[in-house]
Design a protein around this motif. Sequence first.
Motif, PDB file in Angstrom:
ATOM      1  N   SER A 238       0.867  -1.069  -0.046  1.00 48.02           N
ATOM      2  CA  SER A 238      -0.072  -0.061   0.045  1.00 48.02           C
ATOM      3  C   SER A 238       0.759   1.395  -0.042  1.00 48.02           C
ATOM      4  O   SER A 238       0.529   2.208  -0.300  1.00 48.02           O
ATOM      5  N   GLY A 239       2.194   1.149   0.470  1.00 43.49           N
ATOM      6  CA  GLY A 239       2.870   2.341   0.667  1.00 43.49           C
ATOM      7  C   GLY A 239       2.256   3.326   1.678  1.00 43.49           C
ATOM      8  O   GLY A 239       2.794   4.472   1.797  1.00 43.49           O
ATOM      9  N   ARG A 240       1.553   2.937   2.628  1.00 42.81           N
ATOM     10  CA  ARG A 240       0.783   3.886   3.535  1.00 42.81           C
ATOM     11  C   ARG A 240       1.597   3.915   4.982  1.00 42.81           C
ATOM     12  O   ARG A 240       0.823   4.695   5.945  1.00 42.81           O
ATOM     13  N   PHE A 241       2.511   3.037   5.102  1.00 42.31           N
ATOM     14  CA  PHE A 241       3.060   3.191   6.525  1.00 42.31           C
ATOM     15  C   PHE A 241       4.212   4.127   6.673  1.00 42.31           C
ATOM     16  O   PHE A 241       4.840   4.324   5.572  1.00 42.31           O
ATOM     17  N   ARG A 242       4.374   4.792   7.772  1.00 39.87           N
ATOM     18  CA  ARG A 242       5.638   5.715   7.940  1.00 39.87           C
ATOM     19  C   ARG A 242       6.184   5.401   9.411  1.00 39.87           C
ATOM     20  O   ARG A 242       5.355   5.109  10.040  1.00 39.87           O
ATOM     21  N   ALA A 243       7.525   5.285   9.627  1.00 40.75           N
ATOM     22  CA  ALA A 243       8.071   5.020  10.762  1.00 40.75           C
ATOM     23  C   ALA A 243       8.838   6.152  11.291  1.00 40.75           C
ATOM     24  O   ALA A 243       9.510   6.834  10.475  1.00 40.75           O
ATOM     25  N   LEU A 244       8.573   6.319  12.390  1.00 40.48           N
ATOM     26  CA  LEU A 244       9.341   7.464  13.351  1.00 40.48           C
ATOM     27  C   LEU A 244      10.350   6.907  14.326  1.00 40.48           C
ATOM     28  O   LEU A 244       9.810   6.045  15.156  1.00 40.48           O
ATOM     29  N   GLY A 245      11.494   7.193  14.433  1.00 42.12           N
ATOM     30  CA  GLY A 245      12.533   6.856  15.143  1.00 42.12           C
ATOM     31  C   GLY A 245      12.733   7.927  16.500  1.00 42.12           C
ATOM     32  O   GLY A 245      12.696   8.862  16.326  1.00 42.12           O
ATOM     33  N   ILE A 246      12.607   7.444  17.549  1.00 41.31           N
ATOM     34  CA  ILE A 246      12.934   8.114  18.783  1.00 41.31           C
ATOM     35  C   ILE A 246      14.356   8.109  19.274  1.00 41.31           C
ATOM     36  O   ILE A 246      14.962   6.813  19.639  1.00 41.31           O
ATOM     37  N   HIS A 247      15.339   9.080  19.442  1.00 42.34           N
ATOM     38  CA  HIS A 247      16.654   8.902  19.785  1.00 42.34           C
ATOM     39  C   HIS A 247      16.889   9.711  21.033  1.00 42.34           C
ATOM     40  O   HIS A 247      16.432  10.923  21.242  1.00 42.34           O
ATOM     41  N   GLN A 248      17.656   9.056  21.912  1.00 42.09           N
ATOM     42  CA  GLN A 248      18.217   9.750  23.135  1.00 42.09           C
ATOM     43  C   GLN A 248      19.803   9.569  22.979  1.00 42.09           C
ATOM     44  O   GLN A 248      20.131   8.568  23.107  1.00 42.09           O
TER      45      GLN A 248
END
Length: 364
Positions: A238-248
């Motif tokens: 679908s191409g409808r997913f987005r991933a977000l990374g959280i960094h410390q």
Amino acid sequence: MSQEPTDIRIDSAGPADRAEQVALYAVCFDKADGARVLPWRYGASPHGPSISFLARDAQDVTLSGYACSPRIVVPNGREDQAALVGETGDVMTHPDHRGRGVFSSLDRAAMEATREAGWACVFGLPNRQSAGIFTGKLGWSEVGQIRPFTFVLRADRVGRAERFRAGRVASWLTPLAVRRGRAVRRNLSAQADRRRVEPLERFGIDVTNLWKRVAPRWPWMVRRDADWLNWRFLDAPSGRFRALGIHQGGTLTAYAVVQVPEAGSGVGCLVDVLALEDADLAAAVEAALGYLEAQGASVVKSHAIVGSWWESRLLAFAFQPPKAEDQKIVIAFVHDADHPLGKAVLEPHTWYFTDGDRDDELVG
């Protein structure tokens, strides 16, 4: 009760049968994307190919299809106890051949095949039409329920319509839900405490390391390494997913995956999340909500198993519950009762389970 037919044969299905599966998929679900979705779902997972079958009559007419997809589940992070389990997928019987007991024969063949393949157990989230067949005559056990939850970003037409699913009063109270959500988001932002949010084009070794640190807390968790996450989300048709990374600092401490709204719908989804600590989870959820809001979402949907940790988090994060009867059941079929996963499958409220663990590509 319908009798199982004696004039059909059950055939194992593979890539050569994909066109027949696609045709059934289109007729049964009124979807035209089967040629893209089914090869990805049935054949491309790093956890292995699906076990699937087709029922045909004496004239080679395809009557029904069924698939179980493999998941590598690691109990309490113990790789020495990791095992394949199955998740029931598409139950597809052509409308002209329903009510003849065809699916019962398919399910029995599938359960025998998964047992012979050494899968510890199989679970599923059947719809209301098929749930009674599984639990009434095929030996499956109902072990839990799963329900949809909704975060209201805007008290507009879409937001009110989504809350109307939970009742007229819920729709009237949409502005209150928005205000509560804003207050919770301020708290989430405060907890995030200088954590950095970055889009992830691909998952890498850092997410595998994160999963290994979190997995020991859970008696049931799908192996969330980079290969599986990339297949499940970033390579999805679908191409409808987005991933977000959280960094410390320089360390990935959480990620969130969202499903962006279909054009004109205003409905986004929080599909998956994994976090090292509570503050990382707060940062991941706020990042997901903010991203979907920027993409035009009025509401954000997410499902959780009743009594689970994820349900408790959604409620704490101001996701609104559905009406009481709005739920599906969770079912289980155990092959190895002595395996840790043969026990854990009977207690889904203890699982780490998000929408990303469901067999459907998209959250509907």
